[in-house]
Motif scaffolding. Structure first.
Motif, mmCIF file in Angstrom:
data_model
loop_
_atom_site.group_PDB
_atom_site.id
_atom_site.type_symbol
_atom_site.label_atom_id
_atom_site.label_comp_id
_atom_site.label_asym_id
_atom_site.label_seq_id
_atom_site.Cartn_x
_atom_site.Cartn_y
_atom_site.Cartn_z
ATOM 1 N N UNK A 1 -3.030 4.326 -7.287
ATOM 2 C CA UNK A 1 -2.232 3.235 -7.854
ATOM 3 C C UNK A 1 -3.052 1.963 -7.980
ATOM 4 N N UNK A 2 -3.944 1.912 -8.985
ATOM 5 C CA UNK A 2 -4.779 0.724 -9.156
ATOM 6 C C UNK A 2 -3.961 -0.556 -9.321
ATOM 7 N N UNK A 3 -2.757 -0.447 -9.861
ATOM 8 C CA UNK A 3 -1.898 -1.621 -10.004
ATOM 9 C C UNK A 3 -1.525 -2.199 -8.639
ATOM 10 N N UNK A 4 -1.150 -1.331 -7.723
ATOM 11 C CA UNK A 4 -0.822 -1.787 -6.372
ATOM 12 C C UNK A 4 -2.071 -2.283 -5.644
ATOM 13 N N UNK A 5 -3.181 -1.575 -5.850
ATOM 14 C CA UNK A 5 -4.428 -1.953 -5.194
ATOM 15 C C UNK A 5 -4.836 -3.371 -5.596
ATOM 16 N N UNK A 6 -4.733 -3.691 -6.884
ATOM 17 C CA UNK A 6 -5.075 -5.030 -7.357
ATOM 18 C C UNK A 6 -4.199 -6.092 -6.710
ATOM 19 N N UNK A 7 -2.906 -5.807 -6.613
ATOM 20 C CA UNK A 7 -1.985 -6.762 -5.973
ATOM 21 C C UNK A 7 -2.317 -6.912 -4.491
ATOM 22 N N UNK A 8 -2.660 -5.811 -3.851
ATOM 23 C CA UNK A 8 -3.025 -5.846 -2.430
ATOM 24 C C UNK A 8 -4.288 -6.675 -2.221
ATOM 25 N N UNK A 9 -5.304 -6.443 -3.045
ATOM 26 C CA UNK A 9 -6.550 -7.205 -2.936
ATOM 27 C C UNK A 9 -6.304 -8.696 -3.119
ATOM 28 N N UNK B 1 0.837 -1.196 0.000
ATOM 29 C CA UNK B 1 0.000 0.000 0.000
ATOM 30 C C UNK B 1 0.870 1.244 0.000
ATOM 31 N N UNK B 2 0.289 2.356 -0.455
ATOM 32 C CA UNK B 2 0.951 3.635 -0.291
ATOM 33 C C UNK B 2 0.806 4.047 1.171
ATOM 34 N N UNK B 3 1.695 4.889 1.626
ATOM 35 C CA UNK B 3 1.650 5.332 3.012
ATOM 36 C C UNK B 3 0.509 6.314 3.237
ATOM 37 N N UNK B 4 -0.038 6.285 4.424
ATOM 38 C CA UNK B 4 -1.084 7.214 4.849
ATOM 39 C C UNK B 4 -0.532 8.638 4.932
ATOM 40 N N UNK B 5 -1.408 9.663 4.949
ATOM 41 C CA UNK B 5 -0.939 11.054 5.042
ATOM 42 C C UNK B 5 -0.222 11.323 6.367
ATOM 43 N N UNK B 6 0.732 12.209 6.313
ATOM 44 C CA UNK B 6 1.503 12.591 7.492
ATOM 45 C C UNK B 6 1.055 13.971 7.974
ATOM 46 N N UNK B 7 1.026 14.149 9.284
ATOM 47 C CA UNK B 7 0.703 15.443 9.890
ATOM 48 C C UNK B 7 1.736 15.739 10.952
ATOM 49 N N UNK B 8 2.182 16.990 11.008
ATOM 50 C CA UNK B 8 3.157 17.411 12.004
ATOM 51 C C UNK B 8 2.601 18.645 12.722
ATOM 52 N N UNK B 9 3.446 19.468 13.260
ATOM 53 C CA UNK B 9 3.021 20.704 13.903
ATOM 54 C C UNK B 9 3.103 21.836 12.901
ATOM 55 N N UNK B 10 2.312 22.856 13.042
ATOM 56 C CA UNK B 10 1.401 23.190 14.135
ATOM 57 C C UNK B 10 0.110 22.383 14.064
ATOM 58 N N UNK C 1 -5.931 2.788 -3.635
ATOM 59 C CA UNK C 1 -6.992 2.485 -4.594
ATOM 60 C C UNK C 1 -7.169 3.633 -5.582
ATOM 61 N N UNK C 2 -7.098 4.873 -5.104
ATOM 62 C CA UNK C 2 -7.316 6.037 -5.965
ATOM 63 C C UNK C 2 -6.129 6.339 -6.881
ATOM 64 N N UNK D 1 -4.431 4.616 3.933
ATOM 65 C CA UNK D 1 -3.484 3.957 3.022
ATOM 66 C C UNK D 1 -4.243 3.191 1.939
ATOM 67 N N UNK D 2 -5.293 2.507 2.323
ATOM 68 C CA UNK D 2 -6.085 1.766 1.346
ATOM 69 C C UNK D 2 -6.765 2.713 0.359
ATOM 70 N N UNK D 3 -7.360 3.797 0.861
ATOM 71 C CA UNK D 3 -8.054 4.750 -0.020
ATOM 72 C C UNK D 3 -7.084 5.417 -0.993
ATOM 73 N N UNK D 4 -5.924 5.830 -0.506
ATOM 74 C CA UNK D 4 -4.921 6.463 -1.375
ATOM 75 C C UNK D 4 -4.422 5.492 -2.442
#
Length: 151
Positions: free
Chosen positions: A134-142, A89-98, A131-132, A126-129
């Motif tokens: 990288x359909x190639x990776x999403x298919x392999x993940x599924x 999967x692709x990595x989930x979004x990152x959040x820092x400060x502030x 799927x939206x 991570x799943x939503x990103x």
């Protein structure tokens, strides 16, 4: 390094980092003489579907990808476990400060202190990103998920 090569993947990077390390040959403009590739049994590796003037930049990408997996380079070994491609999967979004940036707050779930909810949020993002974007990776993940549930 060659656009004709096998695409570089995180799993191949792991293989290279766990071994003695890659010996990299970089061509310039027209590449490496085919006789050298055959005589030395070189594995051609591609870093993407585009052409560079030489293999040096591609080699730097390969080296960086390998070096960061060596023990002690990133500090904690767990740091690499939730990155893009670590679980197909692709990595989930990152959040820092502030806490709020230009009116955009960090999602409440991430500041809740509930580790199970944070983990679930990260997995869902991570799943939503993936799927939206990288359909190639999403298919392999599924497929991997389906095969894991069959066992």
């Amino acid at each position: 390094m060659s656009p004709r090569g096998r695409p570089l993947t995180q799993s191949r990077v792991h293989e290279l980092a766990e071994g003695p390390g890659p010996l990299i040959v970089c061509g310039r403009f027209e590449g490496v003489d085919q006789r050298v590739i055959e005589a030395r049994q070189l594995e051609e590796i591609s870093v993407g579907d585009y052409v560079l003037s030489g293999g040096e930049i591609a080699a730097m990408a390969l080296i960086d990808a390998c070096v960061r997996l060596l023990p002690g380079v990133m500090g904690k070994a767990e740091s690499a476990s939730e990155e893009s491609f670590s679980d197909s999967l692709l990595e989930y979004p990152q959040y820092t400060r502030p806490q709020t940036f230009e009116g955009r707050p960090i999602p409440e779930t991430l500041t809740s202190g509930d580790h199970a909810k944070v983990a679930a949020w990260r997995r869902a993002e991570a799943e939503a990103l993936t799927q939206a974007r990288r359909p190639d990776l999403w298919g392999a993940y599924e497929n991997a998920v389906k095969n894991a549930t069959k066992e």
